[in-house]
Design a protein around this motif. Sequence first.
Motif, mmCIF file in Angstrom:
data_model
loop_
_atom_site.group_PDB
_atom_site.id
_atom_site.type_symbol
_atom_site.label_atom_id
_atom_site.label_comp_id
_atom_site.label_asym_id
_atom_site.label_seq_id
_atom_site.Cartn_x
_atom_site.Cartn_y
_atom_site.Cartn_z
ATOM 1 N N UNK A 84 0.490 -14.213 89.371
ATOM 2 C CA UNK A 84 1.341 -13.032 89.547
ATOM 3 C C UNK A 84 0.658 -11.725 89.181
ATOM 4 N N UNK A 85 -0.312 -11.737 88.287
ATOM 5 C CA UNK A 85 -0.982 -10.483 87.904
ATOM 6 C C UNK A 85 -2.117 -10.097 88.846
ATOM 7 N N UNK A 86 -2.558 -11.004 89.717
ATOM 8 C CA UNK A 86 -3.700 -10.695 90.591
ATOM 9 C C UNK A 86 -3.278 -10.392 92.020
ATOM 10 N N UNK A 87 -1.980 -10.309 92.270
ATOM 11 C CA UNK A 87 -1.475 -10.049 93.625
ATOM 12 C C UNK A 87 -1.424 -8.544 93.899
ATOM 13 N N UNK A 88 -2.553 -7.873 93.657
ATOM 14 C CA UNK A 88 -2.651 -6.429 93.894
ATOM 15 C C UNK A 88 -3.170 -6.196 95.307
ATOM 16 N N UNK A 126 -6.701 -8.779 86.285
ATOM 17 C CA UNK A 126 -5.516 -8.096 86.784
ATOM 18 C C UNK A 126 -5.786 -6.713 87.337
ATOM 19 N N UNK A 127 -7.000 -6.200 87.128
ATOM 20 C CA UNK A 127 -7.351 -4.866 87.642
ATOM 21 C C UNK A 127 -7.914 -4.907 89.067
ATOM 22 N N UNK A 128 -8.217 -6.087 89.563
ATOM 23 C CA UNK A 128 -8.829 -6.209 90.887
ATOM 24 C C UNK A 128 -7.854 -5.749 91.971
#
Length: 369
Positions: A84-88, A126-128
């Motif tokens: 959920x944190x990498x769905x940018x 998570x910043x990607x």
Amino acid sequence: MPDGCPGALTTHLAADGPLARIRLPGGVLRPGQMQVLAQAAAELGDGTLELTSRGNIQVRAVKDPDGLASRLADAGLLPSETHERVRNILASPLSGRVDGLADVRALVGELDAGLCARPDLAELPGRVLFALDDGRGDLCGLEPDFGVYAQADGSYALLLAGHDTGVRVQRDAVVSTLLECAGSFVELRRAEWRVAELDNGAARILKRLQLTAGPALTLPAPVEVPPIGWLDQVDGRVALAAGLANGVLGARLGEFLAAIDRPLIMTPWRSLVVCDLDEEPAEQVVRVLAPMGLIFDAASPWIRVSACTGSPGCEKSLADVRTDLAAAVDARMTPRDERQHWSGCERRCGRPKGEVTDVIATGIGYRVS
């Protein structure tokens, strides 16, 4: 170093309480999902929804993190607990509706599903950032770690670390190529959060995947003024693009947006788009929601200014930045021909890409640089 990026399940303890960040691939929200978020903000948070520079939404001062997560899951906003944190994932907000060389909307869902299906990609920081630019060049300047930029010949330029690699891929290979690049970054990285931080990162990824590069393009500069106002869609309907003071959406306004019952898109410029309206309902939306805080005038000073959270939400801030910025806007003290970003400290969180004048709190006033 542990990844401190907040998510919907892993909240960040800010000065005003737990902060949850909900990823919205492509910035897309269905009306029912906006209703859920608005109610959650009112009942479990501080009564507002914050738009972020990645088209996501934050809820501040969360009283019941588990309760919020349950509501998000029921609304389809939490399809993968592990990812959920990498769905940018950014996509050109007007793609398929207004201009652009390609319609990248379907690629958003394909990329999100592919990302969540690969266990190794849960290890991405998570910043990607992923970006799908439909050829208008609105996302290139946001320096995505992994992205594509649609070309007139139907191909897509592969972007890594915010630059064109010279590699060209066809549409049916866009998602697989981006996922393979992301997988290579996971294998290559040590403590790096972004591809640009990895020594010779883009070249090493291309070599690992045996991708052949040709001449690279000079990418468009970052967008200075986002689309605002009445936009005619290619299907004859209307999209309404609106700004928000400080990028903050009140829960009550969110409920009104949900009641319009049309697709909503959150943009990386902390604005939003109400899509697929007929003309008469679009006029009613402007009449009703402009007095409630939606900004449909591209000449508004709020379109060219931004601010970090400031006090009391951030313990590092030296000033109540948002309140001070609002006072400056009301007093017509902000310039109309340049962008400004107001920061509570030297970190300058949330600063937009491109040419921006910084207004930084010092504890005894503000310094302009």
